[in-house]
Design a protein around this motif. Structure first.
Motif, PDB file in Angstrom:
ATOM      1  N   TRP A 216       0.816  -1.207   0.000  1.00 35.94           N
ATOM      2  CA  TRP A 216       0.000   0.000   0.000  1.00 35.94           C
ATOM      3  C   TRP A 216       0.857   1.268   0.000  1.00 35.94           C
ATOM      4  O   TRP A 216       0.634   2.191  -0.793  1.00 35.94           O
ATOM      5  N   VAL A 217       1.877   1.304   0.863  1.00 30.27           N
ATOM      6  CA  VAL A 217       2.711   2.493   1.008  1.00 30.27           C
ATOM      7  C   VAL A 217       3.633   2.696  -0.191  1.00 30.27           C
ATOM      8  O   VAL A 217       3.793   3.814  -0.689  1.00 30.27           O
ATOM      9  N   ASN A 218       4.231   1.613  -0.661  1.00 25.77           N
ATOM     10  CA  ASN A 218       5.280   1.730  -1.672  1.00 25.77           C
ATOM     11  C   ASN A 218       4.779   1.727  -3.107  1.00 25.77           C
ATOM     12  O   ASN A 218       5.345   2.417  -3.960  1.00 25.77           O
ATOM     13  N   ILE A 219       3.724   0.948  -3.404  1.00 31.61           N
ATOM     14  CA  ILE A 219       3.276   0.865  -4.800  1.00 31.61           C
ATOM     15  C   ILE A 219       1.779   1.127  -4.973  1.00 31.61           C
ATOM     16  O   ILE A 219       1.256   1.015  -6.072  1.00 31.61           O
ATOM     17  N   GLY A 220       1.107   1.455  -3.885  1.00 31.82           N
ATOM     18  CA  GLY A 220      -0.310   1.771  -3.980  1.00 31.82           C
ATOM     19  C   GLY A 220      -1.214   0.582  -4.226  1.00 31.82           C
ATOM     20  O   GLY A 220      -2.386   0.750  -4.598  1.00 31.82           O
ATOM     21  N   ASP A 221      -0.720  -0.632  -4.011  1.00 27.06           N
ATOM     22  CA  ASP A 221      -1.502  -1.856  -4.209  1.00 27.06           C
ATOM     23  C   ASP A 221      -2.176  -2.225  -2.885  1.00 27.06           C
ATOM     24  O   ASP A 221      -1.499  -2.442  -1.879  1.00 27.06           O
ATOM     25  N   THR A 222      -3.501  -2.306  -2.875  1.00 31.12           N
ATOM     26  CA  THR A 222      -4.227  -2.583  -1.638  1.00 31.12           C
ATOM     27  C   THR A 222      -4.732  -4.027  -1.552  1.00 31.12           C
ATOM     28  O   THR A 222      -5.516  -4.354  -0.661  1.00 31.12           O
ATOM     29  N   GLY A 223      -4.280  -4.887  -2.459  1.00 31.59           N
ATOM     30  CA  GLY A 223      -4.771  -6.260  -2.491  1.00 31.59           C
ATOM     31  C   GLY A 223      -4.562  -7.008  -1.188  1.00 31.59           C
ATOM     32  O   GLY A 223      -5.500  -7.594  -0.623  1.00 31.59           O
ATOM     33  N   ARG A 224      -3.331  -6.993  -0.686  1.00 33.98           N
ATOM     34  CA  ARG A 224      -3.065  -7.728   0.551  1.00 33.98           C
ATOM     35  C   ARG A 224      -3.640  -7.014   1.765  1.00 33.98           C
ATOM     36  O   ARG A 224      -3.968  -7.660   2.771  1.00 33.98           O
ATOM     37  N   MET A 225      -3.790  -5.693   1.705  1.00 26.99           N
ATOM     38  CA  MET A 225      -4.461  -4.975   2.787  1.00 26.99           C
ATOM     39  C   MET A 225      -5.921  -5.405   2.866  1.00 26.99           C
ATOM     40  O   MET A 225      -6.472  -5.622   3.962  1.00 26.99           O
ATOM     41  N   ARG A 226      -6.557  -5.552   1.720  1.00 23.47           N
ATOM     42  CA  ARG A 226      -7.937  -6.014   1.696  1.00 23.47           C
ATOM     43  C   ARG A 226      -8.043  -7.457   2.185  1.00 23.47           C
ATOM     44  O   ARG A 226      -9.025  -7.827   2.847  1.00 23.47           O
TER      45      ARG A 226
ATOM     46  N   SER B  90     -13.152  -3.724  -4.813  1.00 25.82           N
ATOM     47  CA  SER B  90     -11.971  -3.733  -5.665  1.00 25.82           C
ATOM     48  C   SER B  90     -11.978  -4.968  -6.559  1.00 25.82           C
ATOM     49  O   SER B  90     -11.993  -6.103  -6.076  1.00 25.82           O
ATOM     50  N   ALA B  91     -11.948  -4.757  -7.856  1.00 26.70           N
ATOM     51  CA  ALA B  91     -11.907  -5.885  -8.789  1.00 26.70           C
ATOM     52  C   ALA B  91     -10.626  -6.680  -8.623  1.00 26.70           C
ATOM     53  O   ALA B  91     -10.607  -7.908  -8.796  1.00 26.70           O
ATOM     54  N   ASP B  92      -9.544  -5.995  -8.283  1.00 24.84           N
ATOM     55  CA  ASP B  92      -8.273  -6.694  -8.076  1.00 24.84           C
ATOM     56  C   ASP B  92      -8.380  -7.698  -6.935  1.00 24.84           C
ATOM     57  O   ASP B  92      -7.754  -8.757  -6.978  1.00 24.84           O
ATOM     58  N   PHE B  93      -9.171  -7.376  -5.910  1.00 28.37           N
ATOM     59  CA  PHE B  93      -9.362  -8.315  -4.805  1.00 28.37           C
ATOM     60  C   PHE B  93     -10.359  -9.402  -5.191  1.00 28.37           C
ATOM     61  O   PHE B  93     -10.135 -10.585  -4.939  1.00 28.37           O
TER      62      PHE B  93
ATOM     63  N   VAL C 111     -20.452  -2.943  11.026  1.00 20.14           N
ATOM     64  CA  VAL C 111     -18.996  -2.954  10.804  1.00 20.14           C
ATOM     65  C   VAL C 111     -18.630  -4.040   9.803  1.00 20.14           C
ATOM     66  O   VAL C 111     -17.814  -3.815   8.891  1.00 20.14           O
ATOM     67  N   LEU C 112     -19.224  -5.211   9.963  1.00 18.30           N
ATOM     68  CA  LEU C 112     -18.958  -6.320   9.042  1.00 18.30           C
ATOM     69  C   LEU C 112     -19.327  -5.938   7.607  1.00 18.30           C
ATOM     70  O   LEU C 112     -18.559  -6.198   6.669  1.00 18.30           O
ATOM     71  N   GLY C 113     -20.479  -5.308   7.436  1.00 17.11           N
ATOM     72  CA  GLY C 113     -20.894  -4.889   6.101  1.00 17.11           C
ATOM     73  C   GLY C 113     -19.910  -3.906   5.480  1.00 17.11           C
ATOM     74  O   GLY C 113     -19.587  -4.006   4.287  1.00 17.11           O
ATOM     75  N   GLY C 114     -19.408  -2.967   6.291  1.00 17.93           N
ATOM     76  CA  GLY C 114     -18.425  -2.011   5.796  1.00 17.93           C
ATOM     77  C   GLY C 114     -17.134  -2.688   5.366  1.00 17.93           C
ATOM     78  O   GLY C 114     -16.547  -2.337   4.335  1.00 17.93           O
ATOM     79  N   MET C 115     -16.685  -3.659   6.145  1.00 16.39           N
ATOM     80  CA  MET C 115     -15.469  -4.389   5.803  1.00 16.39           C
ATOM     81  C   MET C 115     -15.637  -5.163   4.492  1.00 16.39           C
ATOM     82  O   MET C 115     -14.758  -5.124   3.610  1.00 16.39           O
ATOM     83  N   ILE C 116     -16.750  -5.878   4.378  1.00 19.63           N
ATOM     84  CA  ILE C 116     -16.991  -6.676   3.173  1.00 19.63           C
ATOM     85  C   ILE C 116     -17.078  -5.780   1.941  1.00 19.63           C
ATOM     86  O   ILE C 116     -16.521  -6.088   0.881  1.00 19.63           O
ATOM     87  N   TYR C 117     -17.766  -4.638   2.086  1.00 17.79           N
ATOM     88  CA  TYR C 117     -17.872  -3.698   0.962  1.00 17.79           C
ATOM     89  C   TYR C 117     -16.494  -3.188   0.558  1.00 17.79           C
ATOM     90  O   TYR C 117     -16.158  -3.152  -0.640  1.00 17.79           O
ATOM     91  N   PHE C 118     -15.686  -2.790   1.541  1.00 16.77           N
ATOM     92  CA  PHE C 118     -14.344  -2.275   1.239  1.00 16.77           C
ATOM     93  C   PHE C 118     -13.522  -3.314   0.492  1.00 16.77           C
ATOM     94  O   PHE C 118     -12.821  -2.981  -0.470  1.00 16.77           O
ATOM     95  N   CYS C 119     -13.597  -4.554   0.921  1.00 17.84           N
ATOM     96  CA  CYS C 119     -12.786  -5.603   0.286  1.00 17.84           C
ATOM     97  C   CYS C 119     -13.232  -5.881  -1.141  1.00 17.84           C
ATOM     98  O   CYS C 119     -12.426  -5.891  -2.073  1.00 17.84           O
ATOM     99  N   PHE C 120     -14.535  -6.098  -1.330  1.00 21.99           N
ATOM    100  CA  PHE C 120     -15.016  -6.590  -2.617  1.00 21.99           C
ATOM    101  C   PHE C 120     -15.343  -5.501  -3.628  1.00 21.99           C
ATOM    102  O   PHE C 120     -15.657  -5.817  -4.785  1.00 21.99           O
TER     103      PHE C 120
END
Length: 375
Positions: free
Chosen positions: A38-48, A202-205, A191-200
């Motif tokens: 996330w910090v170095n290349i802006g990729d949030t896949g593993r953060m998600r 992203s098409a990359d995730f 909270v669970l709904g917010g987490m699931i929305y944030f993750c999914f």
């Protein structure tokens, strides 16, 4: 050792940890890597993927508590929903752990996975981290060096009429809502709904099966451990320990965490014939290493790796010191607080998660600045 309920529970935890170690090795599930991407290349896949593991674990806790199978507002190890909100401890320990895992090239779980794949640098991190976790847990170090100035800053929520630090309980108190189990479930579902929305969102995730698999397995492992230790089997386990001639270590409602087990493992290795010291954390630690080793061998990824320089050694050793000290201070790591703790919606766990991310991202920014300056 007789096949008692105690050995059955530990055997089940070991088996779950083996699966967890193999899958995190396969999917490259890593909290430090998540922050780095996330910090170095802006990729949030593993953060998600990390947040998805929190969501899966939280979903498990919601189901277990709604069904009345477990109650995580009672005594747990560590005491996630305690009414004593030690905000200084969460912040400082989290930042220390975040800095440490960056210097050590991986969090507690990733350190174990790397050991399983042949990384001797991570073995050094584990050894150093275990020593400092042991010192924090089993010597007067914490009481003498930290407690005198942490205790005065700790807020007793019960003095303000708040039963514990679960997010729903805090919100009910703030907005004058009548406290109830149903209100906490509604907050948790939101909270669970917010987490699931944030993750999914992203098409990359969505289309990266390794991210989904890694997050799902880690989250399910944490929910399974809560069920094992806090459900009917866990109550039978506690009854056994209460009647045992030699009381086994840490027979409590708990789930996965990987810093205090380092200290507990060292404690057991100092008395290897005392099998009462073989507890949940010790077998979980061994299971993750075994699972990652199994995957590394089967996938042809087992490689011996050593330090590239003395600076590399120093960074990893300092990282181990900060991880062992900070992880015990914050009462958990990127798994123990940021996934297991967040599954209880304890605000201390949320604060620790944020502190870990801040510590790790700040260290990465500094490392990048230093590299560009030297170049």
């Amino acid at each position: 050792m007789a096949l008692t309920i105690h050995t059955q529970v530990l055997g089940a935890i070991f088996a779950i940890a083996v699966v967890m170690g193999a899958v995190t090795g396969k999917t490259n599930f890593c909290a430090m890597g998540a922050v780095s991407d996330w910090v170095n290349i802006g990729d949030t896949g593993r953060m998600r993927a990390w947040i998805f593991s929190m969501a899966v674990a939280l979903a498990g806790v919601i189901a277990l508590e709604a069904a009345g199978i477990v109650n995580l507002s009672g005594e747990t190890f560590p005491p996630y929903r305690t009414a004593n909100f030690a905000w200084v401890r969460y912040l400082l320990g989290g930042v220390m752990f975040g800095v440490g895992m960056t210097l050590a090239s991986g969090c507690g779980n990733k350190t174990l996975v790397r050991i399983g794949s042949g990384n001797l640098k991570s073995l050094v991190v584990l050894a150093v981290g275990a020593v400092f976790a042991y010192l924090m847990m089993w010597t007067p170090l914490y009481e003498k060096a930290f407690l005198p100035w942490i205790a005065p800053a700790t807020i007793n929520l019960q003095a303000y009429g708040v039963a514990n630090q679960e997010l729903g309980t805090i919100l009910a108190s703030m907005f004058g809502v009548t406290m109830s189990k149903h209100f906490n479930i509604v907050v948790a579902l939101a909270v669970l709904g917010g987490m699931i929305y944030f993750c999914f969102k992203s098409a990359d995730f969505r289309f990266e099966t390794d991210h989904i698999l890694g997050g799902a397995v880690v989250g399910l492992a944490i929910a399974a451990a809560w069920w094992l230790t806090g459900g009917p089997i866990g109550r039978e386990w506690k009854d056994y320990a209460d009647m045992a001639t030699v009381v086994p270590s840490r027979v409590q409602v708990q789930s996965f965490t990987f810093v205090s087990p380092m200290g507990d493992t060292l404690r057991y290795l100092m008395e290897p014939r005392n099998f009462a010291l073989v507890n949940f954390g010790v077998v979980a630690l061994a299971g993750v290493i075994a699972g990652s080793s199994l995957w590394a061998v089967l996938a042809g990824q087992f490689r011996i790796e050593w330090f590239a320089s003395w600076r590399d050694f120093a960074n990893h050793a300092i990282g181990g010191v900060l991880m062992g000290t900070g992880g015990v201070l914050s009462m958990g790591c990127t798994v123990g607080q940021a996934i297991t703790g967040i599954s209880t919606l304890a605000i201390g766990s949320i604060l620790t998660f944020l502190a870990i991310v801040i510590g790790a991202s700040g260290t990465m920014k500094y490392q990048y600045w230093r590299i560009t300056r030297e170049a």
